[in-house]
Design a protein around this motif. Structure first.
Motif, PDB file in Angstrom:
ATOM      1  N   GLY A  87       8.610  10.199   5.797  1.00 18.00           N
ATOM      2  CA  GLY A  87       7.733   9.061   6.057  1.00 18.00           C
ATOM      3  C   GLY A  87       6.771   8.821   4.911  1.00 18.00           C
ATOM      4  O   GLY A  87       6.527   7.672   4.517  1.00 18.00           O
ATOM      5  N   VAL A  88       6.211   9.904   4.354  1.00 13.30           N
ATOM      6  CA  VAL A  88       5.321   9.771   3.201  1.00 13.30           C
ATOM      7  C   VAL A  88       6.105   9.236   2.008  1.00 13.30           C
ATOM      8  O   VAL A  88       5.633   8.352   1.293  1.00 13.30           O
ATOM      9  CB  VAL A  88       4.646  11.123   2.860  1.00 13.30           C
ATOM     10  CG1 VAL A  88       3.936  11.059   1.518  1.00 13.30           C
ATOM     11  CG2 VAL A  88       3.677  11.528   3.957  1.00 13.30           C
ATOM     12  N   LEU A  89       7.288   9.748   1.793  1.00 17.17           N
ATOM     13  CA  LEU A  89       8.124   9.289   0.690  1.00 17.17           C
ATOM     14  C   LEU A  89       8.447   7.796   0.837  1.00 17.17           C
ATOM     15  O   LEU A  89       8.374   7.044  -0.137  1.00 17.17           O
ATOM     16  CB  LEU A  89       9.400  10.123   0.629  1.00 17.17           C
ATOM     17  CG  LEU A  89      10.294   9.942  -0.582  1.00 17.17           C
ATOM     18  CD1 LEU A  89       9.541  10.149  -1.884  1.00 17.17           C
ATOM     19  CD2 LEU A  89      11.467  10.906  -0.498  1.00 17.17           C
ATOM     20  N   GLU A  90       8.735   7.358   2.048  1.00 21.88           N
ATOM     21  CA  GLU A  90       8.991   5.936   2.286  1.00 21.88           C
ATOM     22  C   GLU A  90       7.749   5.097   1.989  1.00 21.88           C
ATOM     23  O   GLU A  90       7.845   4.025   1.387  1.00 21.88           O
ATOM     24  CB  GLU A  90       9.434   5.712   3.732  1.00 21.88           C
ATOM     25  CG  GLU A  90      10.842   6.169   4.020  1.00 21.88           C
ATOM     26  CD  GLU A  90      11.198   6.057   5.492  1.00 21.88           C
ATOM     27  OE1 GLU A  90      10.527   5.298   6.244  1.00 21.88           O
ATOM     28  OE2 GLU A  90      12.149   6.736   5.909  1.00 21.88           O
ATOM     29  N   ARG A  91       6.582   5.574   2.409  1.00 19.05           N
ATOM     30  CA  ARG A  91       5.330   4.839   2.161  1.00 19.05           C
ATOM     31  C   ARG A  91       5.070   4.722   0.660  1.00 19.05           C
ATOM     32  O   ARG A  91       4.735   3.655   0.161  1.00 19.05           O
ATOM     33  CB  ARG A  91       4.160   5.535   2.849  1.00 19.05           C
ATOM     34  CG  ARG A  91       2.811   4.917   2.511  1.00 19.05           C
ATOM     35  CD  ARG A  91       1.676   5.547   3.298  1.00 19.05           C
ATOM     36  NE  ARG A  91       0.381   5.174   2.809  1.00 19.05           N
ATOM     37  CZ  ARG A  91      -0.193   3.993   2.955  1.00 19.05           C
ATOM     38  NH1 ARG A  91       0.451   3.033   3.580  1.00 19.05           N
ATOM     39  NH2 ARG A  91      -1.400   3.762   2.476  1.00 19.05           N
ATOM     40  N   LEU A  92       5.219   5.829  -0.057  1.00 19.32           N
ATOM     41  CA  LEU A  92       5.001   5.797  -1.499  1.00 19.32           C
ATOM     42  C   LEU A  92       6.000   4.872  -2.189  1.00 19.32           C
ATOM     43  O   LEU A  92       5.638   4.126  -3.100  1.00 19.32           O
ATOM     44  CB  LEU A  92       5.071   7.209  -2.080  1.00 19.32           C
ATOM     45  CG  LEU A  92       3.920   8.134  -1.678  1.00 19.32           C
ATOM     46  CD1 LEU A  92       4.197   9.559  -2.141  1.00 19.32           C
ATOM     47  CD2 LEU A  92       2.593   7.636  -2.223  1.00 19.32           C
ATOM     48  N   SER A  93       7.237   4.917  -1.755  1.00 16.27           N
ATOM     49  CA  SER A  93       8.256   4.031  -2.324  1.00 16.27           C
ATOM     50  C   SER A  93       7.894   2.569  -2.075  1.00 16.27           C
ATOM     51  O   SER A  93       8.038   1.728  -2.969  1.00 16.27           O
ATOM     52  CB  SER A  93       9.623   4.346  -1.730  1.00 16.27           C
ATOM     53  OG  SER A  93      10.038   5.642  -2.110  1.00 16.27           O
ATOM     54  N   ALA A  94       7.396   2.258  -0.890  1.00 14.46           N
ATOM     55  CA  ALA A  94       6.981   0.887  -0.576  1.00 14.46           C
ATOM     56  C   ALA A  94       5.807   0.448  -1.454  1.00 14.46           C
ATOM     57  O   ALA A  94       5.649  -0.749  -1.723  1.00 14.46           O
ATOM     58  CB  ALA A  94       6.607   0.778   0.904  1.00 14.46           C
ATOM     59  N   LEU A  95       4.996   1.405  -1.907  1.00 15.87           N
ATOM     60  CA  LEU A  95       3.871   1.107  -2.793  1.00 15.87           C
ATOM     61  C   LEU A  95       4.287   1.068  -4.262  1.00 15.87           C
ATOM     62  O   LEU A  95       3.448   0.894  -5.139  1.00 15.87           O
ATOM     63  CB  LEU A  95       2.751   2.133  -2.589  1.00 15.87           C
ATOM     64  CG  LEU A  95       2.029   2.063  -1.246  1.00 15.87           C
ATOM     65  CD1 LEU A  95       1.104   3.265  -1.071  1.00 15.87           C
ATOM     66  CD2 LEU A  95       1.251   0.760  -1.117  1.00 15.87           C
ATOM     67  N   GLY A  96       5.580   1.280  -4.526  1.00 16.22           N
ATOM     68  CA  GLY A  96       6.092   1.180  -5.888  1.00 16.22           C
ATOM     69  C   GLY A  96       6.263   2.493  -6.620  1.00 16.22           C
ATOM     70  O   GLY A  96       6.679   2.508  -7.785  1.00 16.22           O
ATOM     71  N   PHE A  97       5.956   3.627  -5.977  1.00 14.53           N
ATOM     72  CA  PHE A  97       6.152   4.925  -6.622  1.00 14.53           C
ATOM     73  C   PHE A  97       7.638   5.253  -6.620  1.00 14.53           C
ATOM     74  O   PHE A  97       8.347   4.975  -5.659  1.00 14.53           O
ATOM     75  CB  PHE A  97       5.360   6.022  -5.908  1.00 14.53           C
ATOM     76  CG  PHE A  97       3.890   5.932  -6.124  1.00 14.53           C
ATOM     77  CD1 PHE A  97       3.297   6.597  -7.184  1.00 14.53           C
ATOM     78  CD2 PHE A  97       3.087   5.170  -5.286  1.00 14.53           C
ATOM     79  CE1 PHE A  97       1.929   6.515  -7.409  1.00 14.53           C
ATOM     80  CE2 PHE A  97       1.725   5.072  -5.494  1.00 14.53           C
ATOM     81  CZ  PHE A  97       1.137   5.742  -6.551  1.00 14.53           C
ATOM     82  N   SER A  98       8.114   5.857  -7.720  1.00 15.41           N
ATOM     83  CA  SER A  98       9.540   6.137  -7.847  1.00 15.41           C
ATOM     84  C   SER A  98       9.767   7.246  -8.868  1.00 15.41           C
ATOM     85  O   SER A  98       9.009   7.382  -9.826  1.00 15.41           O
ATOM     86  CB  SER A  98      10.268   4.868  -8.297  1.00 15.41           C
ATOM     87  OG  SER A  98      11.620   5.138  -8.585  1.00 15.41           O
ATOM     88  N   SER A  99      10.826   7.992  -8.666  1.00 17.08           N
ATOM     89  CA  SER A  99      11.222   8.991  -9.663  1.00 17.08           C
ATOM     90  C   SER A  99      12.069   8.340 -10.759  1.00 17.08           C
ATOM     91  O   SER A  99      12.373   8.975 -11.758  1.00 17.08           O
ATOM     92  CB  SER A  99      11.992  10.135  -9.001  1.00 17.08           C
ATOM     93  OG  SER A  99      13.108   9.635  -8.301  1.00 17.08           O
TER      94      SER A  99
END
Length: 134
Positions: A83-95
């Motif tokens: 869930g945290v990973l999904e939230r960060l991805s929605a905010l534009g964070f990415s590897s």
């Protein structure tokens, strides 16, 4: 020895106007009342603990935008890593973005620690870990 518990982590910031929204909006921390210290800053609630942002115009000693997970860092713990990973991805964070990009993060779903971990950095290059440790 008496039992000890972590009360807060103090994070140096060169620009409170950048760091406060990062910790408040990215991690959902809520601002607390703070005494009128002679140095600027903000206190944020994180469960039973706190994150204290302290203004230091020179910033931290970090000057490298790359995430060094073996350097000094602190960790948030979650029971919903995906869930945290999904939230960060929605905010534009990415590897997938370049290492120097402010939205770069490292993600380890399995590893030597035995639990999932991700790492990102705040506006002052402080490394923040989020993990799913039990």
């Amino acid at each position: 020895m008496p039992d000890l518990a972590l009360h807060h982590v103090s994070i140096i910031t060169s620009d409170l106007e950048l760091s406060l929204p990062f910790y408040r909006d990215v991690f959902g921390l809520t601002e607390l009342s703070r005494p009128d210290f002679p140095v600027g800053g903000a206190w944020l609630s994180c469960g039973r603990n706190q994150v204290h942002l302290v203004v230091h115009p020179g910033g931290s000693f970090r000057r490298n935008a790359a995430i060094a997970r073996n350097d000094w860092h602190f960790a948030f713990n979650t029971d919903d890593f995906e869930g945290v990973l999904e939230r960060l991805s929605a905010l534009g964070f990415s590897s997938d973005v370049p290492a120097g990009d402010p939205k770069h993060m490292l993600v380890f779903r399995t590893g030597l620690a035995g639990f999932p971990q991700l790492y990102l950095r705040d506006p002052d290059y402080n490394v923040v870990e989020i993990n799913g440790a039990a």
